[in-house]
Write an enzyme that holds these catalytic residues in place. Structure first.
Site, PDB file in Angstrom:
ATOM      1  N   LYS A 183       5.392  11.531  10.817  1.00  0.00           N
ATOM      2  CA  LYS A 183       3.995  11.151  11.044  1.00  0.00           C
ATOM      3  C   LYS A 183       3.855   9.708  10.580  1.00  0.00           C
ATOM      4  O   LYS A 183       3.811   9.423   9.395  1.00  0.00           O
ATOM      5  CB  LYS A 183       3.086  12.091  10.237  1.00  0.00           C
ATOM      6  CG  LYS A 183       1.703  12.291  10.825  1.00  0.00           C
ATOM      7  CD  LYS A 183       0.862  11.035  10.868  1.00  0.00           C
ATOM      8  CE  LYS A 183       0.516  10.543   9.493  1.00  0.00           C
ATOM      9  NZ  LYS A 183      -0.124   9.230   9.441  1.00  0.00           N
ATOM     10  N   GLY A 219      -5.347  13.666   8.028  1.00  0.00           N
ATOM     11  CA  GLY A 219      -5.267  15.107   7.787  1.00  0.00           C
ATOM     12  C   GLY A 219      -4.148  15.770   8.586  1.00  0.00           C
ATOM     13  O   GLY A 219      -3.587  16.789   8.151  1.00  0.00           O
ATOM     14  N   VAL A 220      -3.825  15.194   9.746  1.00  0.00           N
ATOM     15  CA  VAL A 220      -2.737  15.764  10.561  1.00  0.00           C
ATOM     16  C   VAL A 220      -1.413  15.621   9.802  1.00  0.00           C
ATOM     17  O   VAL A 220      -0.602  16.549   9.745  1.00  0.00           O
ATOM     18  CB  VAL A 220      -2.702  15.088  11.952  1.00  0.00           C
ATOM     19  CG1 VAL A 220      -1.435  15.443  12.709  1.00  0.00           C
ATOM     20  CG2 VAL A 220      -3.934  15.498  12.754  1.00  0.00           C
ATOM     21  N   GLY A 221      -1.224  14.464   9.165  1.00  0.00           N
ATOM     22  CA  GLY A 221      -0.018  14.267   8.349  1.00  0.00           C
ATOM     23  C   GLY A 221      -0.038  15.144   7.110  1.00  0.00           C
ATOM     24  O   GLY A 221       0.998  15.643   6.666  1.00  0.00           O
ATOM     25  N   GLU A 259       8.277   7.529  -2.299  1.00  0.00           N
ATOM     26  CA  GLU A 259       8.524   6.087  -2.472  1.00  0.00           C
ATOM     27  C   GLU A 259       7.164   5.417  -2.475  1.00  0.00           C
ATOM     28  O   GLU A 259       6.512   5.332  -1.434  1.00  0.00           O
ATOM     29  CB  GLU A 259       9.370   5.546  -1.301  1.00  0.00           C
ATOM     30  CG  GLU A 259      10.764   6.116  -1.215  1.00  0.00           C
ATOM     31  CD  GLU A 259      11.667   5.628  -2.335  1.00  0.00           C
ATOM     32  OE1 GLU A 259      11.294   4.698  -3.062  1.00  0.00           O
ATOM     33  OE2 GLU A 259      12.745   6.214  -2.487  1.00  0.00           O
ATOM     34  N   CYS A 293       6.483  -3.376  -0.927  1.00  0.00           N
ATOM     35  CA  CYS A 293       6.314  -2.668  -2.193  1.00  0.00           C
ATOM     36  C   CYS A 293       7.142  -3.283  -3.309  1.00  0.00           C
ATOM     37  O   CYS A 293       6.777  -3.217  -4.471  1.00  0.00           O
ATOM     38  CB  CYS A 293       6.684  -1.210  -1.999  1.00  0.00           C
ATOM     39  SG  CYS A 293       8.303  -1.017  -1.248  1.00  0.00           S
ATOM     40  N   GLU A 392      -1.872  -2.725  -7.410  1.00  0.00           N
ATOM     41  CA  GLU A 392      -1.148  -3.308  -6.281  1.00  0.00           C
ATOM     42  C   GLU A 392      -2.165  -3.914  -5.314  1.00  0.00           C
ATOM     43  O   GLU A 392      -3.035  -3.205  -4.809  1.00  0.00           O
ATOM     44  CB  GLU A 392      -0.358  -2.189  -5.603  1.00  0.00           C
ATOM     45  CG  GLU A 392       0.608  -2.684  -4.581  1.00  0.00           C
ATOM     46  CD  GLU A 392       1.410  -1.540  -3.965  1.00  0.00           C
ATOM     47  OE1 GLU A 392       0.826  -0.481  -3.687  1.00  0.00           O
ATOM     48  OE2 GLU A 392       2.607  -1.731  -3.757  1.00  0.00           O
TER      49      GLU A 392
HETATM   50  P1  NAD Z   1      -1.091   4.871   2.454  1.00  0.00           P
HETATM   51  O1  NAD Z   1      -0.737   5.644   1.260  1.00  0.00           O
HETATM   52  O2  NAD Z   1      -2.515   4.547   2.699  1.00  0.00           O
HETATM   53  O3  NAD Z   1      -0.594   5.602   3.782  1.00  0.00           O
HETATM   54  C1  NAD Z   1       0.751   5.942   3.981  1.00  0.00           C
HETATM   55  C2  NAD Z   1       0.826   7.079   4.971  1.00  0.00           C
HETATM   56  O4  NAD Z   1       0.199   8.220   4.410  1.00  0.00           O
HETATM   57  C3  NAD Z   1       0.151   6.838   6.309  1.00  0.00           C
HETATM   58  O5  NAD Z   1       0.965   7.378   7.325  1.00  0.00           O
HETATM   59  C4  NAD Z   1      -1.145   7.628   6.184  1.00  0.00           C
HETATM   60  O6  NAD Z   1      -1.624   8.083   7.440  1.00  0.00           O
HETATM   61  C5  NAD Z   1      -0.695   8.801   5.358  1.00  0.00           C
HETATM   62  N1  NAD Z   1      -1.727   9.515   4.595  1.00  0.00           N
HETATM   63  C6  NAD Z   1      -2.907   9.066   4.126  1.00  0.00           C
HETATM   64  N2  NAD Z   1      -3.532  10.020   3.421  1.00  0.00           N
HETATM   65  C7  NAD Z   1      -2.734  11.109   3.427  1.00  0.00           C
HETATM   66  C8  NAD Z   1      -2.798  12.402   2.839  1.00  0.00           C
HETATM   67  N3  NAD Z   1      -3.833  12.786   2.101  1.00  0.00           N
HETATM   68  N4  NAD Z   1      -1.770  13.252   3.031  1.00  0.00           N
HETATM   69  C9  NAD Z   1      -0.692  12.888   3.755  1.00  0.00           C
HETATM   70  N5  NAD Z   1      -0.573  11.666   4.340  1.00  0.00           N
HETATM   71  C10 NAD Z   1      -1.582  10.794   4.171  1.00  0.00           C
HETATM   72  O7  NAD Z   1      -0.189   3.567   2.376  1.00  0.00           O
HETATM   73  P2  NAD Z   1      -0.230   2.322   3.354  1.00  0.00           P
HETATM   74  O8  NAD Z   1      -1.460   1.557   3.040  1.00  0.00           O
HETATM   75  O9  NAD Z   1       0.026   2.760   4.746  1.00  0.00           O
HETATM   76  O10 NAD Z   1       1.070   1.510   2.873  1.00  0.00           O
HETATM   77  C11 NAD Z   1       1.080   0.649   1.807  1.00  0.00           C
HETATM   78  C12 NAD Z   1       1.606   1.313   0.567  1.00  0.00           C
HETATM   79  O11 NAD Z   1       2.940   1.782   0.790  1.00  0.00           O
HETATM   80  C13 NAD Z   1       1.724   0.388  -0.606  1.00  0.00           C
HETATM   81  O12 NAD Z   1       1.236   1.021  -1.754  1.00  0.00           O
HETATM   82  C14 NAD Z   1       3.226   0.130  -0.733  1.00  0.00           C
HETATM   83  O13 NAD Z   1       3.648  -0.248  -2.005  1.00  0.00           O
HETATM   84  C15 NAD Z   1       3.773   1.426  -0.310  1.00  0.00           C
HETATM   85  N6  NAD Z   1       5.177   1.303   0.123  1.00  0.00           N
HETATM   86  C16 NAD Z   1       6.167   1.793  -0.697  1.00  0.00           C
HETATM   87  C17 NAD Z   1       7.506   1.642  -0.348  1.00  0.00           C
HETATM   88  C18 NAD Z   1       8.603   2.176  -1.231  1.00  0.00           C
HETATM   89  O14 NAD Z   1       9.703   2.377  -0.728  1.00  0.00           O
HETATM   90  N7  NAD Z   1       8.378   2.412  -2.510  1.00  0.00           N
HETATM   91  C19 NAD Z   1       7.844   1.000   0.840  1.00  0.00           C
HETATM   92  C20 NAD Z   1       6.813   0.503   1.639  1.00  0.00           C
HETATM   93  C21 NAD Z   1       5.487   0.672   1.272  1.00  0.00           C
END
Ligand code: NAD
Length: 488
Positions: A183, A219-221, A259, A293, A392
């Site tokens: 997803k 919510g789908v994820g 991650e 990140c 962050e």
């Molecule tokens: P996010 O947490 O907002 O979303 C990530 C994913 O989670 C998306 O696909 C989103 O649709 C999904 N999502 C949102 N709410 C959810 C829920 N309740 N249940 C399941 N899935 C849900 O993050 P973002 O804004 O897309 O990405 C940026 C973040 O990702 C930053 O915090 C960054 O540090 C982190 N990141 C970490 C790594 C790592 O390897 N540690 C790598 C890249 C990015």
């Protein structure tokens, strides 16, 4: 007009399909603010079908046990990725706003080139081996240790390095014999759906083994974290969402692999040529507009050389090329969305209110009329406990903090709920190494040395995550351990 032909449908149970209710959502180019196309807006019904298909493919086919067949299928995928490289590059630039400059590295090329690491492991890994014999009630017993695929994997990814992060889950999870539902983030659907097209048209990967469900609905994820048919959820994204995933997964005691975010520090020690070290801190935070990140977003300078260091970093950040992501000289493009732009600007405001000094930038660039751009921003005199030093920001914003001595620098670097990465600059490599050993993070760079590669276990201490992606450790995240005892 896009020069590529992105796939807009989801891949569910071996078929490229529109959403069950026909809905689509818009894909927006953050550099132009224009709608560049649409993607199928996956529904809960679509996710339900995808999970059932992945479960069936795991339980009823030989995917998890036929290592040779998996290798063959993954090699087909590698060849398809190689062929589609230029389309994928255009997709990542258009939907993530990634500077094309970094697509020649991890964003696209280096990870496509790394994929044989996973397909080779499908057969080269030792899945079963003997252990030492043991005596039990006067009998000698043999034991075998086996590693087996965990089962159905739910993978949820963010938008900042969308293709790389999708492949970094698909590669090891499938090579280890799992089936998977991916997803992707709603901001970057095509970096996932296009993979579905390649899998469907160019590989023998059986129906249900890989499912891709793009959706605008988080919510789908989230169904992947709760559904009892999913054995493992692998999530990359923010720490806040990671906590929600972990909590939701607890009801079925699902294996979770997270991650998450980072707030990494660069420590510039007092014995380094500051002309060499300081500019690198400025360049790092501007790369892909700070949306990485592992990017170091705090710089710790020795008090005695504080103003000198700030001057050097400021000079670099003032001269960074940014703008159109398709211009190969640009180190940074926009941030991914209007929402992210507003979020980053609000952090800069909070920093100012907490007493930080804006040395460079601080707002949106006047010379770029369209796009979600933020000026490279240097905040000095940042309180290490303040919000901008602790949270962050995920934008091109660097916080500079003075320190008194080496112990103070280590203490400030470790004063974080995160622990993902870091950098140390010193004229004495041994001294830098001894500092590196005291920093509580998953990766560290000394004097600009690079750690990233497909064989490097990457992940975080503390709230930066649980588990490691990439490397043998990353492969083994997708395996269970079984011990079988037998009489001799
Ligand atoms: P996010 O947490 O907002 O979303 C990530 C994913 O989670 C998306 O696909 C989103 O649709 C999904 N999502 C949102 N709410 C959810 C829920 N309740 N249940 C399941 N899935 C849900 O993050 P973002 O804004 O897309 O990405 C940026 C973040 O990702 C930053 O915090 C960054 O540090 C982190 N990141 C970490 C790594 C790592 O390897 N540690 C790598 C890249 C990015």
């Amino acid at each position: 007009m896009a020069s590529f032909d992105p796939e807009t449908r989801n891949l569910i149970d071996g078929k490229l399909v529109p959403a069950s209710n026909g809905a689509q959502f818009e894909n927006i180019n953050p550099a132009t603010e224009e709608v560049i196309g649409v993607a199928a807006d996956g529904t809960p019904d679509d996710m339900e079908v995808a999970i059932a298909a992945a479960r069936r493919a795991f339980d009823e086919t030989s995917w998890s046990t036929d290592h040779e067949f998996r290798k063959h299928c993954l090699e087909q995928l590698n060849a398809a990725l190689d062929e589609a490289r230029e389309d994928l590059r255009q997709i990542v630039v258009a939907e993530a706003g990634s500077p094309i400059m970094i697509t020649y590295q991890v964003q696209v090329d280096s990870y496509i080139d790394s994929m044989p690491y996973w397909s080779d492991l499908a057969t080269s890994y030792t899945y079963e081996s003997p252990m030492s014999d043991i005596e039990f009630m006067g009998n000698t017993q043999a034991r075998i240790i086996r590693r087996e695929a965990v089962g159905v994997v739910g993978a949820i990814t963010p938008w900042n390095f969308p293709l790389y992060l999708n492949l970094a889950k698909i590669g090891p999870a499938l090579a280890a014999g799992n089936t998977l539902i991916l997803k992707p983030a709603p901001d970057t659907p095509w970096s996932a759906t296009h993979l579905g097209k390649l899998v469907s048209e160019k590989t023998d990967i059986p129906a249900g083994v890989l499912n891709i469900v793009a959706s605008s609905d988080h919510g789908v994820g989230a169904m992947l974290s709760t559904d009892p048919r999913v054995d493992l959820v692998t999530f990359t994204g923010s720490t806040a969402t990671g906590r929600a995933v972990m909590q939701a997964a607890s009801a079925t005691v699902k294996k979770t692999f997270l991650e998450l975010g980072g707030k990494s520090a660069t420590i510039i020690l007092d014995d380094i040529d500051i002309d060499a070290a300081a500019p690198m801190a400025g360049i790092a935070v501007c790369t892909h507009a700070g949306q990485g990140c592992a990017i170091q977003t705090r710089t710790l300078l020795p008090r005695a050389r504080y103003e000198e260091g700030i001057e050097k970093i400021a000079a670099t950040m003032s001269s960074v090329n940014y703008g159109d992501p398709l211009d190969p000289s640009n180190l940074m493009g926009p941030v991914v969305s209007k929402k992210q732009q507003e979020r980053v600007l609000s952090y800069i405001e909070q920093g100012k209110q907490a007493g930080a000094r804006v040395v460079v930038g601080g707002g949106t660039p006047a010379h770029l009329e369209k796009g979600y751009f933020i000026e490279p921003t240097l905040l000095a005199d940042v309180d290490p406990d303040s919000v901008v030093a602790q949270e962050e920001i995920f934008g091109p914003v660097l916080c500079v903090i003075p320190y008194e001595d080496e112990a103070d620098a280590i203490r400030i670097a470790n004063n974080s709920m995160y622990g993902l990465s870091g950098a140390i600059w010193s004229g004495d490599t041994e001294r830098a190494l001894s500092v590196a050993r005291k920093i509580r993070t998953g990766t560290l760079s000394v004097n600009g040395a690079q750690w990233f590669d497909v064989d490097t276990p990457f992940g975080g201490y503390r709230q930066s995550g649980v588990g490691r992606e990439n490397g043998l450790a990353g492969f083994e995240e997708y395996l269970e351990t079984k011990v079988i005892a037998l009489p001799k």
